[in-house]
Design an enzyme around this catalytic site. Structure first.
Site, PDB file in Angstrom:
ATOM      1  N   ASN A  12      41.131  36.227  44.496  1.00 14.87           N
ATOM      2  CA  ASN A  12      42.241  35.764  43.657  1.00 14.87           C
ATOM      3  C   ASN A  12      43.518  35.973  44.459  1.00 14.87           C
ATOM      4  O   ASN A  12      43.993  37.094  44.567  1.00 14.87           O
ATOM      5  CB  ASN A  12      42.247  36.582  42.353  1.00 14.87           C
ATOM      6  CG  ASN A  12      43.460  36.304  41.493  1.00 14.87           C
ATOM      7  OD1 ASN A  12      44.206  35.365  41.744  1.00 14.87           O
ATOM      8  ND2 ASN A  12      43.668  37.140  40.480  1.00 14.87           N
ATOM      9  N   TRP A  13      44.021  34.867  45.006  1.00 14.22           N
ATOM     10  CA  TRP A  13      45.173  34.995  45.911  1.00 14.22           C
ATOM     11  C   TRP A  13      46.486  35.166  45.147  1.00 14.22           C
ATOM     12  O   TRP A  13      47.538  35.404  45.748  1.00 14.22           O
ATOM     13  CB  TRP A  13      45.240  33.779  46.844  1.00 14.22           C
ATOM     14  CG  TRP A  13      44.079  33.672  47.793  1.00 14.22           C
ATOM     15  CD1 TRP A  13      42.991  34.517  47.863  1.00 14.22           C
ATOM     16  CD2 TRP A  13      43.869  32.682  48.803  1.00 14.22           C
ATOM     17  NE1 TRP A  13      42.130  34.107  48.852  1.00 14.22           N
ATOM     18  CE2 TRP A  13      42.642  32.974  49.443  1.00 14.22           C
ATOM     19  CE3 TRP A  13      44.587  31.555  49.227  1.00 14.22           C
ATOM     20  CZ2 TRP A  13      42.139  32.188  50.487  1.00 14.22           C
ATOM     21  CZ3 TRP A  13      44.081  30.769  50.271  1.00 14.22           C
ATOM     22  CH2 TRP A  13      42.870  31.098  50.887  1.00 14.22           C
ATOM     23  N   LYS A  14      46.446  35.016  43.837  1.00 15.78           N
ATOM     24  CA  LYS A  14      47.653  35.169  42.998  1.00 15.78           C
ATOM     25  C   LYS A  14      48.797  34.299  43.544  1.00 15.78           C
ATOM     26  O   LYS A  14      48.551  33.243  44.099  1.00 15.78           O
ATOM     27  CB  LYS A  14      48.033  36.654  42.886  1.00 15.78           C
ATOM     28  CG  LYS A  14      46.842  37.512  42.440  1.00 15.78           C
ATOM     29  CD  LYS A  14      47.215  38.889  42.009  1.00 15.78           C
ATOM     30  CE  LYS A  14      45.942  39.636  41.588  1.00 15.78           C
ATOM     31  NZ  LYS A  14      46.230  40.948  41.031  1.00 15.78           N
ATOM     32  N   HIS A  98      43.370  36.286  32.994  1.00 10.65           N
ATOM     33  CA  HIS A  98      43.714  37.402  33.882  1.00 10.65           C
ATOM     34  C   HIS A  98      44.743  38.300  33.196  1.00 10.65           C
ATOM     35  O   HIS A  98      45.608  37.826  32.465  1.00 10.65           O
ATOM     36  CB  HIS A  98      44.267  36.876  35.208  1.00 10.65           C
ATOM     37  CG  HIS A  98      44.391  37.960  36.231  1.00 10.65           C
ATOM     38  ND1 HIS A  98      45.483  38.794  36.281  1.00 10.65           N
ATOM     39  CD2 HIS A  98      43.548  38.368  37.193  1.00 10.65           C
ATOM     40  CE1 HIS A  98      45.295  39.666  37.261  1.00 10.65           C
ATOM     41  NE2 HIS A  98      44.133  39.433  37.833  1.00 10.65           N
ATOM     42  N   GLU A 100      47.350  39.621  34.222  1.00  6.75           N
ATOM     43  CA  GLU A 100      48.754  39.253  34.480  1.00  6.75           C
ATOM     44  C   GLU A 100      49.183  38.099  33.567  1.00  6.75           C
ATOM     45  O   GLU A 100      50.326  38.047  33.118  1.00  6.75           O
ATOM     46  CB  GLU A 100      48.942  38.918  35.972  1.00  6.75           C
ATOM     47  CG  GLU A 100      48.922  40.204  36.800  1.00  6.75           C
ATOM     48  CD  GLU A 100      48.277  40.095  38.167  1.00  6.75           C
ATOM     49  OE1 GLU A 100      48.170  38.987  38.713  1.00  6.75           O
ATOM     50  OE2 GLU A 100      47.857  41.152  38.697  1.00  6.75           O
ATOM     51  N   GLU A 170      38.144  43.859  34.603  1.00  2.56           N
ATOM     52  CA  GLU A 170      39.252  44.329  35.433  1.00  2.56           C
ATOM     53  C   GLU A 170      40.115  45.299  34.630  1.00  2.56           C
ATOM     54  O   GLU A 170      41.025  44.872  33.915  1.00  2.56           O
ATOM     55  CB  GLU A 170      40.120  43.150  35.876  1.00  2.56           C
ATOM     56  CG  GLU A 170      39.381  42.105  36.681  1.00  2.56           C
ATOM     57  CD  GLU A 170      40.339  41.303  37.546  1.00  2.56           C
ATOM     58  OE1 GLU A 170      40.162  41.330  38.766  1.00  2.56           O
ATOM     59  OE2 GLU A 170      41.272  40.679  37.015  1.00  2.56           O
ATOM     60  N   GLY A 176      45.769  46.234  41.564  1.00  2.00           N
ATOM     61  CA  GLY A 176      46.895  46.320  42.488  1.00  2.00           C
ATOM     62  C   GLY A 176      47.469  47.722  42.624  1.00  2.00           C
ATOM     63  O   GLY A 176      48.536  47.906  43.193  1.00  2.00           O
ATOM     64  N   SER A 216      41.493  46.816  42.725  1.00  4.26           N
ATOM     65  CA  SER A 216      41.534  47.618  43.951  1.00  4.26           C
ATOM     66  C   SER A 216      40.187  47.732  44.648  1.00  4.26           C
ATOM     67  O   SER A 216      39.883  48.762  45.256  1.00  4.26           O
ATOM     68  CB  SER A 216      42.124  48.999  43.665  1.00  4.26           C
ATOM     69  OG  SER A 216      43.465  48.872  43.173  1.00  4.26           O
ATOM     70  N   GLY A 237      41.835  40.885  44.590  1.00  7.51           N
ATOM     71  CA  GLY A 237      43.228  40.475  44.740  1.00  7.51           C
ATOM     72  C   GLY A 237      43.732  40.789  46.136  1.00  7.51           C
ATOM     73  O   GLY A 237      43.512  40.043  47.085  1.00  7.51           O
ATOM     74  N   GLY A 238      44.410  41.934  46.266  1.00  6.70           N
ATOM     75  CA  GLY A 238      45.053  42.304  47.527  1.00  6.70           C
ATOM     76  C   GLY A 238      44.166  42.147  48.750  1.00  6.70           C
ATOM     77  O   GLY A 238      44.591  41.578  49.770  1.00  6.70           O
TER      78      GLY A 238
HETATM   79  P1  PGA Z   1      43.508  43.789  43.151  1.00  6.44           P
HETATM   80  O1  PGA Z   1      43.550  42.613  42.067  1.00  6.44           O
HETATM   81  O2  PGA Z   1      42.220  43.614  43.926  1.00  6.44           O
HETATM   82  O3  PGA Z   1      44.715  43.567  44.023  1.00  6.44           O
HETATM   83  O4  PGA Z   1      43.542  45.066  42.420  1.00  6.44           O
HETATM   84  C1  PGA Z   1      42.408  42.194  41.401  1.00  6.44           C
HETATM   85  C2  PGA Z   1      42.752  41.093  40.433  1.00  6.44           C
HETATM   86  O5  PGA Z   1      43.824  41.152  39.820  1.00  6.44           O
HETATM   87  O6  PGA Z   1      41.987  40.141  40.256  1.00  6.44           O
END
Ligand code: PGA
Length: 253
Positions: A12-14, A98, A100, A170, A176, A216, A237-238
């Site tokens: 997930n590149w956000k 998600h 967010e 999640e 994050g 994470s 994500g990251g």
């Molecule tokens: P993260 O994000 O790996 O940076 O914690 C995961 C996500 O939000 O899908």
């Protein structure tokens, strides 16, 4: 006989990567894990990069995903993108719900349900995200929250359609933050989600559905998390923003 669940790792590149950065990253991912067939792999870049990333991953085993979708077919919804628009640029997966989106953009269990229905109707494969906040966990409400999110997402969705979905567990406190859920915490939550799915559908369904862990996940903890019996992959994500890190998660999977 139930098929064993194939691991599924999605990036997930956000809201990261301009088109040039996205193409470079996609090429890096293809070079690192593009011929891997033991694991399902997808990358979910921002909308503006879908076409270019789709070109960059063509011919590899990496699939294309989007980060959100609107449930209405077309019309006066400024800023929104429809399922048909995603299908038209060869998107296969779509992240829905998600945290967010839930936290910053008013996503509710009801809108998650509408998006999931619309996506399934269009032949997209939803990755439905659920997870509790730190306060909710500390208050002992993890199960209540996650149960409501799972039941809400699949409300009125028939079994066959639901089976093409993936759930991503999640925990919000792990996203994050660098603080991942322990493998045991993740597995416990996944097993709980499977019990809910068995109640909504049936045992075979619950055993067949893939549940990714997200929050994470990185090369250093992926092996332990992915080694849990109920953890079927990751939503990353990251660590998905560096091809080598992403590959370092796909490999143990
Ligand atoms: P993260 O994000 O790996 O940076 O914690 C995961 C996500 O939000 O899908």
């Amino acid at each position: 006989m139930l098929m064993p669940r194939k691991k599924f790792i999605a990036g997930n590149w956000k809201m990261n990567t301009t088109i040039d950065e996205a193409v470079e990253l996609a090429k890096g991912v293809v070079a690192a894990v593009g011929d891997c067939t033991d694991v399902d792999i997808a990358v979910c870049p921002p909308y503006t990069n879908l076409v270019a990333v789709g070109e960059a991953i063509k011919g590899s085993n990496i699939k294309l995903g989007a980060q959100d979708v609107h449930w209405v077919e077309k019309g006066a919804f400024t800023g929104k993108v429809s399922c048909a628009m995603l299908k038209a640029v060869s998107v296969e997966y779509v992240i829905i719900g998600h945290s967010e989106q839930r936290t910053y953009f008013g996503e509710t269990n009801e809108t998650v349900n509408k998006k999931t229905k619309a996506a399934l109707g269009a032949g997209l494969k939803p990755i439905v995200c659920v997870g509790e906040t730190l306060d909710e966990r500390n208050d002992g409400k993890m199960e209540t929250i996650v149960e409501a999110q799972v039941r809400g997402a699949f409300e009125g969705i028939e079994r066959d359609g639901a089976l093409t979905c993936t759930i991503a567990y999640e925990p919000v406190w792990a996203i994050g933050t660098g603080v991942n859920a322990t493998p045991e915490q993740a597995n416990e939550a996944h097993a709980f989600i499977r019990r809910i799915l068995a109640e909504i559908y049936d045992d075979d369904f619950a055993q067949s559905m893939r549940i990714q862990y997200g929050g994470s996940m990185k090369p250093g903890n992926a092996k332990d998390l992915l080694g849990q019996s109920d953890v079927d992959g990751g939503l990353i994500g990251g660590a998905a923003l560096k091809a080598d890190d992403f590959a370092g998660i796909v490999k143990p999977a």
